[in-house]
Design an enzyme around this catalytic site. Structure first.
Site, short mmCIF file in Angstrom:
data_model
loop_
_atom_site.label_atom_id
_atom_site.label_comp_id
_atom_site.label_asym_id
_atom_site.label_seq_id
_atom_site.Cartn_x
_atom_site.Cartn_y
_atom_site.Cartn_z
N ARG A 241 0.86 -1.19 0.00
CA ARG A 241 0.00 0.00 0.00
C ARG A 241 0.90 1.24 0.00
O ARG A 241 1.89 1.28 0.72
CB ARG A 241 -0.90 0.03 1.24
CG ARG A 241 -2.08 -0.94 1.22
CD ARG A 241 -3.14 -0.56 0.17
NE ARG A 241 -4.27 -1.48 0.18
CZ ARG A 241 -4.40 -2.55 -0.60
NH1 ARG A 241 -3.47 -2.83 -1.49
NH2 ARG A 241 -5.48 -3.31 -0.52
N ASP A 265 4.27 -0.31 -7.05
CA ASP A 265 2.99 -0.65 -7.69
C ASP A 265 1.85 0.10 -7.02
O ASP A 265 0.71 0.03 -7.48
CB ASP A 265 2.75 -2.17 -7.60
CG ASP A 265 1.51 -2.62 -8.37
OD1 ASP A 265 1.37 -2.18 -9.54
OD2 ASP A 265 0.67 -3.35 -7.82
N GLU A 270 -2.73 7.50 -4.84
CA GLU A 270 -3.04 6.85 -6.12
C GLU A 270 -4.50 6.98 -6.52
O GLU A 270 -4.82 6.89 -7.71
CB GLU A 270 -2.65 5.37 -6.06
CG GLU A 270 -3.51 4.52 -5.11
CD GLU A 270 -3.09 3.04 -5.09
OE1 GLU A 270 -1.89 2.76 -4.98
OE2 GLU A 270 -3.99 2.18 -5.21
N HIS A 302 -0.96 -0.20 -9.64
CA HIS A 302 -1.65 -1.15 -8.74
C HIS A 302 -2.14 -2.37 -9.54
O HIS A 302 -3.32 -2.67 -9.59
CB HIS A 302 -2.83 -0.47 -8.03
CG HIS A 302 -3.16 -1.12 -6.72
ND1 HIS A 302 -3.41 -0.42 -5.57
CD2 HIS A 302 -3.30 -2.42 -6.37
CE1 HIS A 302 -3.69 -1.25 -4.58
NE2 HIS A 302 -3.62 -2.48 -5.05
P1 NAD Z 1 -1.46 -11.07 5.27
O1 NAD Z 1 -2.46 -10.53 6.22
O2 NAD Z 1 -1.47 -12.53 4.93
O3 NAD Z 1 0.02 -10.74 5.84
C1 NAD Z 1 0.41 -9.51 6.35
C2 NAD Z 1 1.60 -9.76 7.27
O4 NAD Z 1 2.12 -8.50 7.68
C3 NAD Z 1 1.21 -10.53 8.55
O5 NAD Z 1 2.08 -11.64 8.75
C4 NAD Z 1 1.40 -9.50 9.65
O6 NAD Z 1 1.81 -10.06 10.89
C5 NAD Z 1 2.51 -8.62 9.04
N1 NAD Z 1 2.65 -7.35 9.70
C6 NAD Z 1 1.74 -6.63 10.41
N2 NAD Z 1 2.32 -5.53 10.92
C7 NAD Z 1 3.61 -5.54 10.51
C8 NAD Z 1 4.71 -4.68 10.74
N3 NAD Z 1 4.61 -3.57 11.49
N4 NAD Z 1 5.90 -5.00 10.20
C9 NAD Z 1 6.05 -6.13 9.46
N5 NAD Z 1 5.04 -7.00 9.22
C10 NAD Z 1 3.84 -6.70 9.74
O7 NAD Z 1 -1.54 -10.18 3.98
P2 NAD Z 1 -1.11 -10.58 2.48
O8 NAD Z 1 -2.20 -11.32 1.83
O9 NAD Z 1 0.26 -11.15 2.52
O10 NAD Z 1 -1.10 -9.13 1.81
C11 NAD Z 1 -0.19 -8.12 2.23
C12 NAD Z 1 -0.64 -6.79 1.68
O11 NAD Z 1 -0.48 -6.79 0.27
C13 NAD Z 1 -2.14 -6.47 1.87
O12 NAD Z 1 -2.38 -5.91 3.12
C14 NAD Z 1 -2.41 -5.50 0.76
O13 NAD Z 1 -2.21 -4.20 1.26
C15 NAD Z 1 -1.31 -5.78 -0.26
N6 NAD Z 1 -1.87 -6.27 -1.54
C16 NAD Z 1 -1.54 -5.60 -2.67
C17 NAD Z 1 -2.03 -6.04 -3.91
C18 NAD Z 1 -1.66 -5.34 -5.21
O14 NAD Z 1 -2.30 -5.58 -6.24
N7 NAD Z 1 -0.63 -4.49 -5.25
C19 NAD Z 1 -2.88 -7.15 -3.97
C20 NAD Z 1 -3.17 -7.82 -2.79
C21 NAD Z 1 -2.66 -7.38 -1.58
#
Ligand code: NAD
Length: 337
Positions: A241, A265, A270, A302
């Site tokens: 994000r 991305d 955005e 994105h």
């Molecule tokens: P997820 O919930 O499976 O994993 C997130 C991880 O981040 C968890 O293990 C959590 O403990 C960790 N976390 C929380 N706070 C943290 C911190 N301060 N420092 C380090 N790690 C921390 O989520 P995911 O499915 O792996 O997705 C991650 C992110 O990817 C989503 O939140 C979303 O914002 C982003 N995303 C982007 C796209 C895109 O098209 N660009 C698509 C899907 C998801």
């Protein structure tokens, strides 16, 4: 159930229509596709619907949710994993149920993140333009191997683990990670070793890739101090994000030649540009323009989620969520305040 589907793009219409053709139970949901984004102003377009379907840049703040409630809408189906754009406490107060797609294809985002790394490290984007102009010289295109380099993952959830697995087991990189809620067993299986602090990760890594969610504790987790803790030769990749990074600080350090390259991305701000064609207008966001002007920065709109597999997963889970809600049953993918 009647569904007002905001920010609909052709790929959404195609994937949701295909999912309904494949599973007749999904036809219980009657969709009106709307190409506009959802906010306080446009919410009225959902009049007559029971639910709205929203994406990452739709604004589900308190005024929008109040307007939806006024229209007797009590379900918000997010067709994404992140829910940072929803005021969950307002939704709770108003009795609006929010559901999401917690996982669709982590590989889609992970593979794109690795692609971005390679693009900026091996300079595919420059090579592409150069060769198209008939210039086959190689000066300035040297990169580095990922093998034996240190890649630091901020967050080891579904996507972070997948990125780690690709890089450690495929590229034989040294993959380290920071996560306040570590999963040592899953990480070990993916070839990832945890470090105790974000600072330690930033200081050691040749590549830093962000995979944590956006929430108050992670907003601007990559601020000026964090950027300066990174090696001047490091690469930063953000497919998570935009607001995880302090963009102003990023521009400042890039101007000092700190950081080898950056691939984004996502971008803080955005909403004004991504997912639409702004090629006929002047970009008013000076930070975005400045970022795009650096030769060692690439910005994509994105796009990391956008694979056939992910779109299929998003449509299936969203219909599953809505059919469950329509039956008055408990939905496992509800987002709680
Ligand atoms: P997820 O919930 O499976 O994993 C997130 C991880 O981040 C968890 O293990 C959590 O403990 C960790 N976390 C929380 N706070 C943290 C911190 N301060 N420092 C380090 N790690 C921390 O989520 P995911 O499915 O792996 O997705 C991650 C992110 O990817 C989503 O939140 C979303 O914002 C982003 N995303 C982007 C796209 C895109 O098209 N660009 C698509 C899907 C998801």
């Amino acid at each position: 159930m009647k569904l007002a589907f905001f920010s609909a793009k052709k790929y959404d219409i195609d994937s949701f229509t295909a999912a309904q053709d494949a599973d007749p139970t999904f036809k219980a949901v009657q969709i009106t596709f709307l190409d506009v984004g959802l906010d306080e102003r446009t919410a009225v377009l959902a009049d007559g619907a029971d639910a709205v379907c929203a994406f990452v840049n739709d604004r589900l703040d308190a005024p929008t949710l109040s307007e939806l409630k006024r229209l007797n809408i009590s379900f918000v189906a997010l067709r994404c994993a992140g829910f940072n754009n929803v005021d969950l406490s307002s939704a709770k107060e108003l009795g609006i149920h929010v559901v999401r797609v917690p996982a669709y294809s982590p590989e889609a985002v992970a593979e794109f993140a690795v692609g971005l790394m390679l693009t900026v490290i091996r300079k595919y984007h420059k090579a592409y333009s150069r060769v198209r102009e008939g210039n086959f010289t190689l000066s300035g295109l040297e990169g580095f191997n990922l093998q034996n380099r240190t890649v630091g993952l901020v967050g080891t959830g579904k996507i972070g683990l997948c990125v780690g697995r690709i890089l450690a087991l495929g590229f034989q990189a040294r993959v380290i990670a920071f996560d306040p809620f570590p999963d040592p067993r899953a990480a070990a299986q993916c070839g990832i070793a945890y470090v105790d602090t974000l600072d330690s990760l930033l200081a050691q890594s040749d590549v830093v890739s962000l995979h944590c969610p956006l929430m108050p504790a992670t907003r601007r987790i990559i601020d000026e101090r964090a950027l300066r803790t990174m090696k001047p030769s490091a690469v930063l990749v953000n497919t998570s994000r935009g607001p995880l990074i302090d963009t102003q600080a990023l521009v400042a350090v890039l101007k000092e030649n700190h950081l080898r390259a950056v691939a984004l991305d996502v971008y803080d701000g955005e909403e004004g540009y991504f997912f639409r064609d702004a090629s006929e207008s002047v970009i008013q966001d000076d930070l975005l323009s400045r970022l795009m002007s650096f030769h060692n920065v690439i910005v994509t709109g994105h796009q990391a989620f956008l694979t056939q597999e992910a779109l299929h997963g998003i449509a299936e889970t969203t219909f599953g969520n809505l059919v469950t809600l329509a039956k008055g049953e408990e939905c496992l993918n509800v987002v709680k305040a």
